[in-house]
Design an enzyme around this catalytic site. Structure first.
Site, PDB file in Angstrom:
ATOM      1  N   ASN A 147       0.797  -1.240   0.000  1.00 50.69           N
ATOM      2  CA  ASN A 147       0.000   0.000   0.000  1.00 50.69           C
ATOM      3  C   ASN A 147       0.827   1.287   0.000  1.00 50.69           C
ATOM      4  OD1 ASN A 147       0.698  -0.585   2.664  1.00 50.69           O
ATOM      5  ND2 ASN A 147      -1.127   0.376   3.492  1.00 50.69           N
ATOM      6  N   GLU A 243       4.741  -4.302  12.047  1.00 44.75           N
ATOM      7  CA  GLU A 243       3.814  -3.169  11.854  1.00 44.75           C
ATOM      8  C   GLU A 243       2.612  -3.736  11.118  1.00 44.75           C
ATOM      9  OE1 GLU A 243       4.364  -0.174  13.055  1.00 44.75           O
ATOM     10  OE2 GLU A 243       6.431  -0.494  13.692  1.00 44.75           O
ATOM     11  N   CYS A 277      -3.059   1.476   6.719  1.00 43.64           N
ATOM     12  CA  CYS A 277      -3.197   0.716   7.969  1.00 43.64           C
ATOM     13  C   CYS A 277      -3.906   1.511   9.058  1.00 43.64           C
ATOM     14  CB  CYS A 277      -1.826   0.260   8.443  1.00 43.64           C
ATOM     15  SG  CYS A 277      -0.629   1.576   8.396  1.00 43.64           S
TER      16      CYS A 277
HETATM   17  P1  NAP Z   1       0.567  -9.108   3.453  1.00 42.16           P
HETATM   18  O1  NAP Z   1      -0.266  -9.928   2.556  1.00 42.16           O
HETATM   19  O2  NAP Z   1       0.726  -9.542   4.863  1.00 42.16           O
HETATM   20  O3  NAP Z   1       1.991  -8.992   2.734  1.00 42.16           O
HETATM   21  C1  NAP Z   1       3.017  -8.205   3.265  1.00 42.16           C
HETATM   22  C2  NAP Z   1       4.348  -8.748   2.798  1.00 42.16           C
HETATM   23  O4  NAP Z   1       4.551 -10.042   3.367  1.00 42.16           O
HETATM   24  C3  NAP Z   1       4.441  -8.928   1.297  1.00 42.16           C
HETATM   25  O5  NAP Z   1       5.752  -8.619   0.867  1.00 42.16           O
HETATM   26  C4  NAP Z   1       4.152 -10.410   1.133  1.00 42.16           C
HETATM   27  O6  NAP Z   1       4.672 -10.963  -0.045  1.00 42.16           O
HETATM   28  C5  NAP Z   1       4.885 -10.950   2.336  1.00 42.16           C
HETATM   29  N1  NAP Z   1       4.496 -12.308   2.727  1.00 42.16           N
HETATM   30  C6  NAP Z   1       3.353 -12.987   2.443  1.00 42.16           C
HETATM   31  N2  NAP Z   1       3.396 -14.220   3.004  1.00 42.16           N
HETATM   32  C7  NAP Z   1       4.578 -14.322   3.650  1.00 42.16           C
HETATM   33  C8  NAP Z   1       5.206 -15.337   4.426  1.00 42.16           C
HETATM   34  N3  NAP Z   1       4.616 -16.521   4.664  1.00 42.16           N
HETATM   35  N4  NAP Z   1       6.431 -15.097   4.947  1.00 42.16           N
HETATM   36  C9  NAP Z   1       7.047 -13.905   4.742  1.00 42.16           C
HETATM   37  N5  NAP Z   1       6.498 -12.898   4.005  1.00 42.16           N
HETATM   38  C10 NAP Z   1       5.283 -13.107   3.475  1.00 42.16           C
HETATM   39  O7  NAP Z   1       0.042  -7.602   3.506  1.00 42.16           O
HETATM   40  P2  NAP Z   1      -0.385  -6.668   2.296  1.00 42.16           P
HETATM   41  O8  NAP Z   1      -1.704  -7.132   1.786  1.00 42.16           O
HETATM   42  O9  NAP Z   1       0.734  -6.481   1.329  1.00 42.16           O
HETATM   43  O10 NAP Z   1      -0.550  -5.273   3.061  1.00 42.16           O
HETATM   44  C11 NAP Z   1      -1.691  -4.940   3.741  1.00 42.16           C
HETATM   45  C12 NAP Z   1      -1.513  -5.108   5.235  1.00 42.16           C
HETATM   46  O11 NAP Z   1      -0.396  -4.359   5.692  1.00 42.16           O
HETATM   47  C13 NAP Z   1      -2.696  -4.565   6.007  1.00 42.16           C
HETATM   48  O12 NAP Z   1      -3.029  -5.450   7.051  1.00 42.16           O
HETATM   49  C14 NAP Z   1      -2.160  -3.256   6.563  1.00 42.16           C
HETATM   50  O13 NAP Z   1      -2.813  -2.793   7.713  1.00 42.16           O
HETATM   51  C15 NAP Z   1      -0.756  -3.603   6.841  1.00 42.16           C
HETATM   52  N6  NAP Z   1       0.050  -2.382   6.961  1.00 42.16           N
HETATM   53  C16 NAP Z   1       0.519  -1.995   8.177  1.00 42.16           C
HETATM   54  C17 NAP Z   1       1.254  -0.812   8.303  1.00 42.16           C
HETATM   55  C18 NAP Z   1       1.820  -0.356   9.609  1.00 42.16           C
HETATM   56  O14 NAP Z   1       2.764   0.444   9.597  1.00 42.16           O
HETATM   57  N7  NAP Z   1       1.312  -0.802  10.741  1.00 42.16           N
HETATM   58  C19 NAP Z   1       1.488  -0.035   7.171  1.00 42.16           C
HETATM   59  C20 NAP Z   1       0.972  -0.466   5.952  1.00 42.16           C
HETATM   60  C21 NAP Z   1       0.272  -1.644   5.851  1.00 42.16           C
HETATM   61  P3  NAP Z   1       3.691 -11.266  -1.311  1.00 42.16           P
HETATM   62  O15 NAP Z   1       3.169  -9.951  -1.750  1.00 42.16           O
HETATM   63  O16 NAP Z   1       4.614 -11.896  -2.269  1.00 42.16           O
HETATM   64  O17 NAP Z   1       2.605 -12.178  -0.810  1.00 42.16           O
END
Ligand code: NAP
Length: 468
Positions: A147, A243, A277
Site C-alpha cells: 500500500n 507493523e 493501515c
Molecule cells: P501481506 O499480505 O501480509 O503482505 C506483506 C508482505 O509479506 C508482502 O511482501 C508479502 O509478499 C509478504 N508475505 C506474504 N506471506 C509471507 C510469508 N509466509 N512469509 C514472509 N512474508 C510473506 O500484507 P499486504 O496485503 O501487502 O498489506 C496490507 C496489510 O499491511 C494490512 O493489514 C495493513 O494494515 C498492513 N500495513 C501496516 C502498516 C503499519 O505500519 N502498521 C502499514 C501499511 C500496511 P507477497 O506480496 O509476495 O505475498
C-alpha cells in the site's frame, strides 16, 4: 532483482499489472531459495564494510539518496501509481515523504550514540566507569506491503543502513518496482554492492527461507496480522518488529468543530481507497450531533472523484486486486443484511469500489471488528464518552485512534484510556509524519518505526566497563 549489486533474472517472469485495468506495467522475476541464499550471502559479505564506515559516511550516502529521489520524483510517482494503483496526487506525496524518511535517517546516523552508566551508584561499582555503544545487528530482512511500496520500504532501509546494517528487501509481489528502482539510487549514492539487495517473489514461497536463514539477524515486517504472527512464531530468538493492521476509530464529541473534522474524516477514510493501515474505519459520534455529522460526511464523500489513477483529478481509484474489491463488496453486504444502513456508495466496477458511508453498524460484523482495508467507514451514535472509549477499545487492534473535542479534560481522559500506539486530539487517526514514533499494540504489532525509533530496534547496546 538486485543481488550483490548485480541485476538478477530467473526463468520465472512475474508481470506487474496496474490494478485499475490490468495493463502490464513491468515484469520482474520470481526468486527461489537459491536467490534468497545469494541475497543473504551478499548482505553478510557487505556487513563488515558497512559496519566499518563512519557515521558521516553512512549519513552522506543517505543524503545523496534523498537528493536523487527528489530529482527523480516524477519517475518514482509514476512507478508507485503503476504498481499499486494509487492516485497520482497521493503517489507524489508518498515520494516526498520517502525522501524525507531518508533525510531523517541520515540525521539519525549522526546521532546514534550510547550512554554513560553511573556505576558508582552501587557500592560494588566504586572505581568503575562504564558506557554503552550501539552496535548494528548484521543482515536485516525487510518485508514490505503493497500500500505504500516506497515510503514503508524506506522506513526500514533508511534506519538499517544509518546504523551500519545490511539489508535484504522483499517487496510485495504486486508492487516490486519502486523498491528495485531505489536499489539503483543507493548504488549511485555510494552504497557498497551487497549492502542492499532486493528479491522478488511470493512471500508464501520464499518467506520462510528468508526468516529461517541463520545469517538473518532481524526481520522487520509491515503487512497483515496473519503473516506477521507466522513470522513471529517462526523467528525464534531473532529480533522481530511487526507493523500490522488496524480498524482505527475516532470519537466525535458534541462540541467538535465539524467544519474541520468532516473533511479530515472524508480524507482519512478514503485516501488510497481505505488501503491505509490507519484508515478511519469506525467513527463514534455523540448522538446530539449524529444527524448533522452524517449529512456533512455524505456530502463530502459524494464530492470525491472516482477515476483512472494517472488522472490528476482522481481522488478514488481501484483496490489492489479485483478479488479484494469483491471481498469488500461481500463485507458490505454482510453489514447491510445485519441491519446497517448504507447511506452512500458501495457499488463495484472491476477493482474499484465507490466510497461507502454506513450508519448503525453492528459491532459484530466484519466491517466493524476486522480490518476492512477498503473505501468504507461506519458511523455509530453514542451517549457518553465512557461508552465511546469502551467501543473504541473493543477491538483486537490498537494502532492509532483519535478524538475531536474542544474540552481538554475529555481529550486527555480519552488519550489515557484508549489502548493504542498513538492518539490524536483534534485530528484523525490516519495522521502520520515520518519522524514520529509509530506502531501498535495488540494485533497491530510490536516495535516502533520512525527512523530514531527503528534504529533502536536495529541495534544492540553493548556495555563496556573499565576498572580504573
Ligand atoms: P501481506 O499480505 O501480509 O503482505 C506483506 C508482505 O509479506 C508482502 O511482501 C508479502 O509478499 C509478504 N508475505 C506474504 N506471506 C509471507 C510469508 N509466509 N512469509 C514472509 N512474508 C510473506 O500484507 P499486504 O496485503 O501487502 O498489506 C496490507 C496489510 O499491511 C494490512 O493489514 C495493513 O494494515 C498492513 N500495513 C501496516 C502498516 C503499519 O505500519 N502498521 C502499514 C501499511 C500496511 P507477497 O506480496 O509476495 O505475498
Amino acid at each position: 532483482m538486485i543481488i550483490g549489486g548485480q541485476p538478477v533474472k530467473t526463468a520465472a517472469p512475474m508481470p506487474v499489472a496496474l490494478p485499475y485495468d490490468g495493463e502490464t506495467v513491468a515484469t520482474v522475476f520470481r526468486a527461489g531459495k537459491p536467490e534468497v541464499d545469494a541475497a543473504v550471502s551478499a548482505a553478510a559479505a557487505a556487513f563488515p564494510a558497512m559496519r566499518a564506515m563512519t557515521r558521516e559516511e553512512r549519513s552522506a550516502i543517505l543524503r545523496r539518496a534523498h537528493q536523487l529521489l527528489l530529482e527523480r520524483r516524477d519517475a518514482f510517482a509514476s512507478a508507485v501509481t503503476n504498481e499499486c494503483g494509487k492516485p497520482i496526487r497521493e503517489a507524489r506525496v508518498e515520494v516526498e515523504r520517502a525522501a524525507g524518511t531518508l533525510l531523517f535517517s541520515s540525521e539519525e546516523a549522526h546521532r546514534l550514540t550510547g550512554e554513560v552508566i553511573p556505576m558508582d551508584a552501587s557500592p560494588a561499582g566504586k572505581g568503575r566507569w562504564a558506557m554503552t555503544i550501539r552496535e548494528p545487528l548484521g543482515v536485516i530482512a525487510a518485508i514490505t506491503p503493497f500500500n505504500f511500496p516506497l515510503n514503508l520500504a524506506m522506513h526500514k532501509i533508511g534506519p538499517a543502513l544509518a546504523a551500519g546494517n545490511t539489508v535484504v528487501h522483499k517487496p510485495a509481489s504486486t508492487t516490486p518496482v519502486s523498491g528495485i528502482m531505489m536499489a539503483g539510487i543507493f548504488a549511485e549514492s555510494g552504497l557498497p554492492p551487497g549492502a542492499l539487495n532486493v528479491i522478488t517473489g511470493p512471500g508464501g514461497d520464499i518467506g520462510d527461507a528468508l526468516v529461517f536463514h541463520p545469517d538473518v539477524k532481524m526481520i522487520t515486517f509491515t503487512g497483515s496480522a496473519e503473516v506477521g504472527l507466522r513470522i513471529r512464531n517462526l523467528a525464534g530468538l531473532k529480533r522481530v518488529t511487526l507493523e500490522l493492521g488496524s480498524n482505527s476509530a475516532v470519537i466525535m464529541e458534541d462540541d467538535a468543530n465539524l467544519e474541520e473534522a468532516v473533511p479530515r474524516c472524508v480524507a482519512g477514510s478514503f485516501a488510497h481507497s481505505g488501503q491505509v493501515c490507519i484508515s478511519v474505519q469506525r467513527i463514534y459520534v455523540h448522538r446530539k450531533i449524529r444527524d448533522r455529522f452524517l449529512d456533512q460526511m455524505i456530502e463530502g464523500t459524494r464530492k470525491l472523484t472516482i477515476g483512472h489513477p494517472r488522472d490528476n483529478a482522481t481522488d478514488i481509484s481501484s483496490l489492489i486486486t479485483e478479488a479484494e474489491a469483491e471481498r469488500v463488496e461481500d463485507w458490505l453486504a454482510e453489514a447491510v443484511s445485519a441491519g446497517a444502513r448504507l447511506l452512500t456508495g458501495g457499488a463495484r466496477k472491476r477493482a474499484t469500489v465507490e466510497p461507502a458511508v454506513l450508519a448503525d453498524v453492528p459491532d459484530t460484523v466484519r466491517i466493524s471488528c476486522r480490518e476492512a482495508f477498503g473505501p468504507l467507514v461506519s458511523v455509530n451514535a453514542y451517549d457518553s464518552l465512557e461508552e465511546a472509549i469502551d467501543r473504541v477499545n473493543a477491538s483486537d487492534y490498537g494502532l492509532q485512534a483519535g478524538i475531536y473535542t474542544r474540552d481538554l479534560e475529555k481529550a486527555f481522559r480519552a488519550a489515557e484510556r484508549v489502548h493504542v500506539g498513538g492518539f490524536m486530539i483534534n485530528e484523525v487517526p490516519q495522521y502520520r509524519v515520518d519522524q514520529m514514533p509509530y506502531g501498535g499494540v495488540k494485533l497491530s504489532g510490536t516495535g516502533r518505526e520512525g527512523p530514531r525509533y527503528a534504529i533502536e530496534e536495529m541495534t544492540e547496546p553493548k556495555l563496556i566497563c573499565w576498572k580504573a
